[in-house]
Design a protein around this motif. Structure first.
Motif, PDB file in Angstrom:
ATOM      1  N   LEU A  45     -21.162  17.522  -7.379  1.00 49.74           N
ATOM      2  CA  LEU A  45     -22.256  17.130  -7.483  1.00 49.74           C
ATOM      3  C   LEU A  45     -22.467  16.313  -8.182  1.00 49.74           C
ATOM      4  CD1 LEU A  45     -24.601  16.718  -5.178  1.00 49.74           C
ATOM      5  CD2 LEU A  45     -25.817  18.139  -6.603  1.00 49.74           C
ATOM      6  N   GLY A  46     -22.577  14.576  -7.674  1.00 54.09           N
ATOM      7  CA  GLY A  46     -22.395  13.222  -8.868  1.00 54.09           C
ATOM      8  C   GLY A  46     -24.308  13.412  -9.418  1.00 54.09           C
ATOM      9  N   ALA A  47     -24.162  12.082 -10.438  1.00 50.68           N
ATOM     10  CA  ALA A  47     -25.694  12.533 -10.751  1.00 50.68           C
ATOM     11  C   ALA A  47     -26.352  11.349  -9.705  1.00 50.68           C
ATOM     12  CB  ALA A  47     -25.593  11.881 -12.173  1.00 50.68           C
ATOM     13  N   ASP A  48     -27.699  11.604  -9.654  1.00 48.48           N
ATOM     14  CA  ASP A  48     -28.868  10.627  -8.591  1.00 48.48           C
ATOM     15  C   ASP A  48     -28.450  10.722  -7.590  1.00 48.48           C
ATOM     16  OD1 ASP A  48     -29.878   9.915 -11.037  1.00 48.48           O
ATOM     17  OD2 ASP A  48     -28.254   8.661 -11.053  1.00 48.48           O
ATOM     18  N   CYS A  49     -28.077  12.028  -6.752  1.00 46.88           N
ATOM     19  CA  CYS A  49     -27.543  12.198  -5.415  1.00 46.88           C
ATOM     20  C   CYS A  49     -29.361  12.330  -4.489  1.00 46.88           C
ATOM     21  CB  CYS A  49     -26.628  13.355  -5.128  1.00 46.88           C
ATOM     22  SG  CYS A  49     -25.297  12.578  -4.926  1.00 46.88           S
ATOM     23  N   VAL A  50     -29.286  11.886  -3.613  1.00 42.86           N
ATOM     24  CA  VAL A  50     -30.700  11.807  -2.536  1.00 42.86           C
ATOM     25  C   VAL A  50     -30.619  12.375  -1.855  1.00 42.86           C
ATOM     26  CG1 VAL A  50     -32.538  10.823  -1.824  1.00 42.86           C
ATOM     27  CG2 VAL A  50     -32.266  10.145  -4.127  1.00 42.86           C
ATOM     28  N   PHE A  51     -30.918  13.387  -0.761  1.00 46.91           N
ATOM     29  CA  PHE A  51     -31.318  14.540   0.192  1.00 46.91           C
ATOM     30  C   PHE A  51     -32.440  14.666   0.758  1.00 46.91           C
ATOM     31  CE2 PHE A  51     -27.754  15.994  -2.428  1.00 46.91           C
ATOM     32  CZ  PHE A  51     -26.749  16.309  -1.322  1.00 46.91           C
ATOM     33  N   GLU A  52     -33.007  13.569   1.749  1.00 48.16           N
ATOM     34  CA  GLU A  52     -34.420  13.475   2.953  1.00 48.16           C
ATOM     35  C   GLU A  52     -34.441  14.250   3.289  1.00 48.16           C
ATOM     36  OE1 GLU A  52     -36.321  11.175   1.620  1.00 48.16           O
ATOM     37  OE2 GLU A  52     -34.652   9.409   1.087  1.00 48.16           O
ATOM     38  N   PRO A  53     -35.573  14.555   3.176  1.00 51.87           N
ATOM     39  CA  PRO A  53     -36.400  16.018   4.449  1.00 51.87           C
ATOM     40  C   PRO A  53     -35.597  16.499   5.420  1.00 51.87           C
ATOM     41  CG  PRO A  53     -37.988  14.636   3.428  1.00 51.87           C
ATOM     42  CD  PRO A  53     -36.866  14.284   3.171  1.00 51.87           C
ATOM     43  N   GLY A  54     -35.571  17.392   5.984  1.00 48.96           N
ATOM     44  CA  GLY A  54     -34.537  17.996   6.898  1.00 48.96           C
ATOM     45  C   GLY A  54     -32.812  17.444   6.778  1.00 48.96           C
ATOM     46  N   ALA A  55     -32.273  17.331   5.634  1.00 49.93           N
ATOM     47  CA  ALA A  55     -31.369  17.055   5.780  1.00 49.93           C
ATOM     48  C   ALA A  55     -30.916  18.957   5.686  1.00 49.93           C
ATOM     49  CB  ALA A  55     -30.805  16.632   4.684  1.00 49.93           C
ATOM     50  N   MET A  56     -29.395  18.976   6.275  1.00 51.41           N
ATOM     51  CA  MET A  56     -28.779  20.591   6.462  1.00 51.41           C
ATOM     52  C   MET A  56     -27.565  20.140   6.166  1.00 51.41           C
ATOM     53  SD  MET A  56     -30.534  21.587   9.922  1.00 51.41           S
ATOM     54  CE  MET A  56     -29.360  22.800   9.961  1.00 51.41           C
ATOM     55  N   VAL A  57     -26.807  21.371   4.437  1.00 50.07           N
ATOM     56  CA  VAL A  57     -25.536  20.940   4.401  1.00 50.07           C
ATOM     57  C   VAL A  57     -25.187  22.489   4.820  1.00 50.07           C
ATOM     58  CG1 VAL A  57     -24.532  21.299   2.475  1.00 50.07           C
ATOM     59  CG2 VAL A  57     -26.239  19.314   2.538  1.00 50.07           C
ATOM     60  N   PHE A  58     -24.081  22.660   5.244  1.00 54.26           N
ATOM     61  CA  PHE A  58     -23.572  24.173   5.570  1.00 54.26           C
ATOM     62  C   PHE A  58     -21.613  24.238   5.046  1.00 54.26           C
ATOM     63  CE2 PHE A  58     -25.918  23.386   9.176  1.00 54.26           C
ATOM     64  CZ  PHE A  58     -26.563  24.596   9.531  1.00 54.26           C
ATOM     65  N   HIS A  59     -21.770  25.302   4.417  1.00 58.19           N
ATOM     66  CA  HIS A  59     -20.444  25.237   3.079  1.00 58.19           C
ATOM     67  C   HIS A  59     -20.558  24.576   2.457  1.00 58.19           C
ATOM     68  CE1 HIS A  59     -18.748  28.760   5.143  1.00 58.19           C
ATOM     69  NE2 HIS A  59     -19.113  28.320   6.642  1.00 58.19           N
ATOM     70  N   PRO A  60     -21.231  24.389   0.784  1.00 57.99           N
ATOM     71  CA  PRO A  60     -21.569  22.917   0.002  1.00 57.99           C
ATOM     72  C   PRO A  60     -20.733  23.914  -0.808  1.00 57.99           C
ATOM     73  CG  PRO A  60     -23.472  24.499   0.084  1.00 57.99           C
ATOM     74  CD  PRO A  60     -22.417  25.222   1.066  1.00 57.99           C
ATOM     75  N   GLU A  61     -19.980  24.751  -0.866  1.00 60.55           N
ATOM     76  CA  GLU A  61     -18.689  24.969  -1.799  1.00 60.55           C
ATOM     77  C   GLU A  61     -17.306  24.749  -1.799  1.00 60.55           C
ATOM     78  OE1 GLU A  61     -18.280  27.761   1.641  1.00 60.55           O
ATOM     79  OE2 GLU A  61     -19.672  27.441   0.375  1.00 60.55           O
ATOM     80  N   ASN A  62     -17.507  23.690  -0.382  1.00 61.13           N
ATOM     81  CA  ASN A  62     -16.359  23.060   0.477  1.00 61.13           C
ATOM     82  C   ASN A  62     -16.612  21.305   0.105  1.00 61.13           C
ATOM     83  OD1 ASN A  62     -14.810  25.183   0.005  1.00 61.13           O
ATOM     84  ND2 ASN A  62     -14.705  25.735   2.422  1.00 61.13           N
ATOM     85  N   ILE A  63     -17.812  21.482  -0.501  1.00 62.09           N
ATOM     86  CA  ILE A  63     -18.343  19.518  -0.515  1.00 62.09           C
ATOM     87  C   ILE A  63     -18.414  19.126  -1.752  1.00 62.09           C
ATOM     88  CG2 ILE A  63     -20.191  18.100   0.377  1.00 62.09           C
ATOM     89  CD1 ILE A  63     -20.481  19.799   3.182  1.00 62.09           C
ATOM     90  N   SER A  64     -17.352  18.813  -1.783  1.00 61.41           N
ATOM     91  CA  SER A  64     -18.326  17.008  -2.948  1.00 61.41           C
ATOM     92  C   SER A  64     -18.158  15.802  -2.727  1.00 61.41           C
ATOM     93  CB  SER A  64     -16.935  16.711  -4.048  1.00 61.41           C
ATOM     94  OG  SER A  64     -16.072  17.993  -4.182  1.00 61.41           O
ATOM     95  N   LEU A  65     -19.649  15.704  -3.379  1.00 59.23           N
ATOM     96  CA  LEU A  65     -20.054  14.387  -3.549  1.00 59.23           C
ATOM     97  C   LEU A  65     -20.397  13.111  -4.673  1.00 59.23           C
ATOM     98  CD1 LEU A  65     -23.611  15.432  -1.532  1.00 59.23           C
ATOM     99  CD2 LEU A  65     -21.385  14.557  -0.581  1.00 59.23           C
ATOM    100  N   GLY A  66     -19.728  11.945  -5.022  1.00 58.83           N
ATOM    101  CA  GLY A  66     -20.141  11.562  -6.113  1.00 58.83           C
ATOM    102  C   GLY A  66     -21.259  11.744  -6.526  1.00 58.83           C
ATOM    103  N   HIS A  67     -21.723  10.463  -7.365  1.00 59.50           N
ATOM    104  CA  HIS A  67     -22.782   9.824  -7.773  1.00 59.50           C
ATOM    105  C   HIS A  67     -23.712   8.912  -7.044  1.00 59.50           C
ATOM    106  CE1 HIS A  67     -21.826  11.333 -11.796  1.00 59.50           C
ATOM    107  NE2 HIS A  67     -20.592  10.682 -11.733  1.00 59.50           N
ATOM    108  N   ASN A  68     -24.929   9.061  -7.401  1.00 61.64           N
ATOM    109  CA  ASN A  68     -25.874   8.142  -6.622  1.00 61.64           C
ATOM    110  C   ASN A  68     -25.629   8.248  -5.084  1.00 61.64           C
ATOM    111  OD1 ASN A  68     -28.158   6.029  -6.341  1.00 61.64           O
ATOM    112  ND2 ASN A  68     -26.552   4.685  -6.442  1.00 61.64           N
ATOM    113  N   VAL A  69     -25.676   8.947  -4.366  1.00 62.47           N
ATOM    114  CA  VAL A  69     -25.274   9.231  -3.024  1.00 62.47           C
ATOM    115  C   VAL A  69     -26.516   9.273  -1.874  1.00 62.47           C
ATOM    116  CG1 VAL A  69     -23.974  10.869  -0.861  1.00 62.47           C
ATOM    117  CG2 VAL A  69     -22.129   9.760  -3.174  1.00 62.47           C
ATOM    118  N   TYR A  70     -26.736   8.705  -0.786  1.00 64.20           N
ATOM    119  CA  TYR A  70     -27.707   9.420  -0.062  1.00 64.20           C
ATOM    120  C   TYR A  70     -27.296   9.903   1.166  1.00 64.20           C
ATOM    121  CZ  TYR A  70     -31.611   7.752   2.738  1.00 64.20           C
ATOM    122  OH  TYR A  70     -32.898   8.162   3.369  1.00 64.20           O
TER     123      TYR A  70
END
Length: 173
Positions: A21-46
């Protein structure tokens, strides 16, 4: 009374659960993530309101730096999803990486085997509102997918596509 035997979870997540999980990622209210252990997000992802990032117990979802995932998107990574850097994914977009085979009339499609194929969206692409990207598709660098398009085959770099199924209308200058 019918009992629920199992669930895929609530979609709630903590930053330390992600593969990366990169720096400065934004997750707005209500966003859902399943199996985050298999998810890679770069920097500044919205990730917009009520978007669903559906990782899977195998395969990965990788999202590059400065990518924008709009409200109410559904990204299902059963077959694997790779999204490049600086990609815009409009509200309501669906990215699907699996489909049920047709196993014959004697078997319900729901109970037929599942085929999985990765989706790749290359750097600088833009996916319009409510577009659908189907399994096995690559959207080339800098390509534009029009609103409501259903993408069933690869999109060349810098192409502008629209329609159902999506067809090349022109190429970006």
């Amino acid at each position: 009374m019918t009992r629920l035997h199992r669930s895929h979870g609530t979609g709630s997540f903590a930053p330390e659960q992600f593969r990366a999980l990169g720096a400065d990622c934004v997750f707005e209210p209500g966003a859902m993530v399943f199996h985050p252990e298999n998810i890679s997000l770069g920097h500044n992802v919205y990730v917009g309101h009520y978007a669903i990032l559906k990782g899977y117990y195998r395969n990965e979802m990788r999202v590059g730096d400065q990518t924008w995932i709009g409200q109410q998107c559904f990204l299902h990574a059963a077959g694997g999803i790779t999204i490049g850097a600086r990609v815009g994914i409009g509200p309501g977009v669906k990215v699907i990486t699996s489909v049920h085979e047709e196993a014959g009339r004697d078997r319900a499609i729901l109970f037929s085997p599942i085929e999985m194929a990765p989706v790749v969206i290359e750097d600088d692409a833009d996916i319009g509102v409510n577009a659908v990207i189907l399994p096995g598709v690559t959207v080339g660098r800098g390509a534009v997918v029009g609103a409501g398009a259903v993408v069933t085959s690869d999109v060349p770099p810098y192409a502008v596509v629209a329609g159902v199924p999506a067809k090349v209308l022109r190429y970006r200058p």
